[in-house]
Write an enzyme that holds these catalytic residues in place. Structure first.
Site, PDB file in Angstrom:
ATOM      1  N   HIS A 109       0.792  -1.239   0.000  1.00 24.12           N
ATOM      2  CA  HIS A 109       0.000   0.000   0.000  1.00 24.12           C
ATOM      3  C   HIS A 109       0.821   1.284   0.000  1.00 24.12           C
ATOM      4  O   HIS A 109       0.289   2.360  -0.221  1.00 24.12           O
ATOM      5  CB  HIS A 109      -0.924   0.047   1.226  1.00 24.12           C
ATOM      6  CG  HIS A 109      -0.220   0.448   2.482  1.00 24.12           C
ATOM      7  ND1 HIS A 109       0.658  -0.369   3.113  1.00 24.12           N
ATOM      8  CD2 HIS A 109      -0.247   1.596   3.183  1.00 24.12           C
ATOM      9  CE1 HIS A 109       1.135   0.255   4.177  1.00 24.12           C
ATOM     10  NE2 HIS A 109       0.613   1.449   4.249  1.00 24.12           N
TER      11      HIS A 109
HETATM   12  N1  UDP Z   1      -4.911  -4.160   8.126  1.00 21.30           N
HETATM   13  C1  UDP Z   1      -6.227  -4.567   8.146  1.00 21.30           C
HETATM   14  N2  UDP Z   1      -6.794  -5.012   6.988  1.00 21.30           N
HETATM   15  C2  UDP Z   1      -6.111  -5.073   5.809  1.00 21.30           C
HETATM   16  C3  UDP Z   1      -4.751  -4.659   5.799  1.00 21.30           C
HETATM   17  C4  UDP Z   1      -4.186  -4.195   6.968  1.00 21.30           C
HETATM   18  O1  UDP Z   1      -6.872  -4.540   9.198  1.00 21.30           O
HETATM   19  O2  UDP Z   1      -6.694  -5.487   4.798  1.00 21.30           O
HETATM   20  C5  UDP Z   1      -4.303  -3.677   9.368  1.00 21.30           C
HETATM   21  C6  UDP Z   1      -3.031  -4.379   9.758  1.00 21.30           C
HETATM   22  O3  UDP Z   1      -3.314  -5.526  10.503  1.00 21.30           O
HETATM   23  C7  UDP Z   1      -2.314  -3.325  10.592  1.00 21.30           C
HETATM   24  C8  UDP Z   1      -2.755  -2.044   9.959  1.00 21.30           C
HETATM   25  O4  UDP Z   1      -3.917  -2.327   9.178  1.00 21.30           O
HETATM   26  O5  UDP Z   1      -2.771  -3.326  11.911  1.00 21.30           O
HETATM   27  C9  UDP Z   1      -1.642  -1.545   9.101  1.00 21.30           C
HETATM   28  O6  UDP Z   1      -2.086  -0.547   8.316  1.00 21.30           O
HETATM   29  P1  UDP Z   1      -1.329  -0.113   7.003  1.00 21.30           P
HETATM   30  O7  UDP Z   1      -0.545  -1.261   6.482  1.00 21.30           O
HETATM   31  O8  UDP Z   1      -2.354   0.523   6.158  1.00 21.30           O
HETATM   32  O9  UDP Z   1      -0.393   1.060   7.522  1.00 21.30           O
HETATM   33  P2  UDP Z   1       1.067   1.113   8.150  1.00 21.30           P
HETATM   34  O10 UDP Z   1       1.131   0.188   9.314  1.00 21.30           O
HETATM   35  O11 UDP Z   1       2.031   0.769   7.077  1.00 21.30           O
HETATM   36  O12 UDP Z   1       1.193   2.541   8.567  1.00 21.30           O
END
Ligand code: UDP
Length: 358
Positions: free
Chosen positions: A204
């Protein structure tokens, strides 16, 4: 004590759910504490936003703005709300544009800012998230760090006061919302998956999601894994895929890759626990992989969660097809990681922010 929490993106809903839950528990004892959520509208798809509010029992936002991902639009919309509400504290989480907009709007009105997930650095200044983290830490009144490395990073930047090592609210969340075994089995059945016989992948981050050559290389790697690959596709990434006939053709030929809509957090925890490997460019999922003791391959060159790499749970593979495939064949040393707290970070944070409530 009046708290306004500024959130806008999926990982922030998860983190805010933990603190919000703890605030409501403390308020129920009669303590003078109230929290209102301000949603910037950064993430607005139902399965990136509303699903999290219902599943994680988050109260409806008192203000739901429609600012998209534009920091100045967010600040412009947040400022009059804070000005008229005059909260005692503004809480912001992590490293998104909503984080920085909320922190700057509060700071300019001299409202104290609490930054949860402070001090993390990837040392990659081309990431917008790195800029958001650094600027938010500079103006925060309290900096709540999830790891000792984050504490060291703040010291190195000359931020020496009001840094607190409190563990990771994401660890609290993983304990609080983990589905039981029955639910996990039902979920695997829904996707026709066997425990530990599939790879869970997410993509993402702008550097990959908007980059057709990088996405092509990643999908070429996923297509060669001799296992099912479940890919809950972020809307950002889906947009790039939908605009590229070559990527669509590649995915159509990759019969082991199954694309689904983004899933809820509880489903995600269950999938993470049961996956054989996690392949991701997400920050949060690198740690969640460790929480669930699932080896992780990160589609980036750097990480702010360096302890996961040092302990052998996470290999950094970037976006090169062969490097990703080689990472899967490397050993994962898997030492315990003595970080992230004990699952009670939310209480620790609130004890520091609102000592009179205890
Ligand atoms: N997540 C979720 N559903 C999805 C993909 C990710 O609930 O389809 C959760 C994941 O478990 C984690 C969070 O979203 O807790 C991470 O978000 P993301 O990857 O968007 O952002 P980052 O952590 O990179 O800032």
């Amino acid at each position: 004590m009046k708290i306004i929490t500024v959130i806008g993106a999926r990982p922030q809903f998860i983190k805010a759910a933990v603190i919000s839950h703890a605030i409501r528990q403390i308020a129920a004892t009669g303590a003078d504490m109230e929290e209102y959520l301000l949603h910037t509208g950064q993430h607005y798809d139902p399965n990136m936003s509303a699903l999290f509010f219902s599943q994680l029992d988050l109260p409806a936002p008192k203000w739901h703005l429609a600012c998209g991902n534009d920091i100045s639009a967010m600040k412009k919309a947040i400022t009059p709300i804070l000005e008229s509400e005059q909260p005692d504290i503004v809480i912001v989480y992590g490293d998104t544009n909503s984080t920085l907009a909320g922190a700057e709007a509060a700071h300019e009105l001299t409202i104290p800012v609490a930054h949860i997930e402070a001090g993390l650095r990837s040392f990659n200044n081309s990431m917008p998230e790195e800029n958001n983290r650094i600027l938010t830490d500079r103006i925060a009144t309290w900096r709540f760090c999830p790891t000792s490395t984050a504490m060291t990073n703040l010291q190195a930047e000359g931020l020496t006061e009001q840094n607190y090592l409190v563990g990771d609210v994401m660890y609290d969340a993983a304990l609080l919302f983990m589905p039981d075994e029955q639910e996990q089995r039902e979920l695997l059945k829904r996707y026709d998956l066997q425990s530990k016989q599939f790879v869970l992948a997410t993509i993402h981050r702008a550097a990959t999601a908007e980059n057709v050559p990088a996405l092509t290389a990643i999908i070429q790697a996923l297509a060669q894994i001799p296992m099912s690959v479940l890919l809950p596709l972020h809307p950002h990434t889906a947009k790039t895929v939908n605009s590229s006939p070559a990527l669509q053709q590649l995915l159509a030929q990759a019969t082991n890759i199954r694309i689904i809509e983004p899933v809820g957090y509880r489903e995600m925890l269950a999938l993470e626990r049961n996956a054989r490997y996690i392949i991701t460019d997400s920050g949060g999922m690198q740690k969640e992989a460790y929480f669930q003791r699932t080896p992780c391959i990160t589609l980036r060159e750097q990480t702010e969660w360096t302890e996961t790499v040092l302990a052998g749970w996470n290999h950094l593979a970037g976006t090169d097809t062969q490097t990703i495939l080689q990472a899967l064949n490397q050993s994962f040393a898997q030492q315990p990681i003595d970080e992230y707290g004990d699952g009670h970070s939310a209480q620790q944070i609130l004890r520091i922010l609102c000592p009179n409530a205890f």
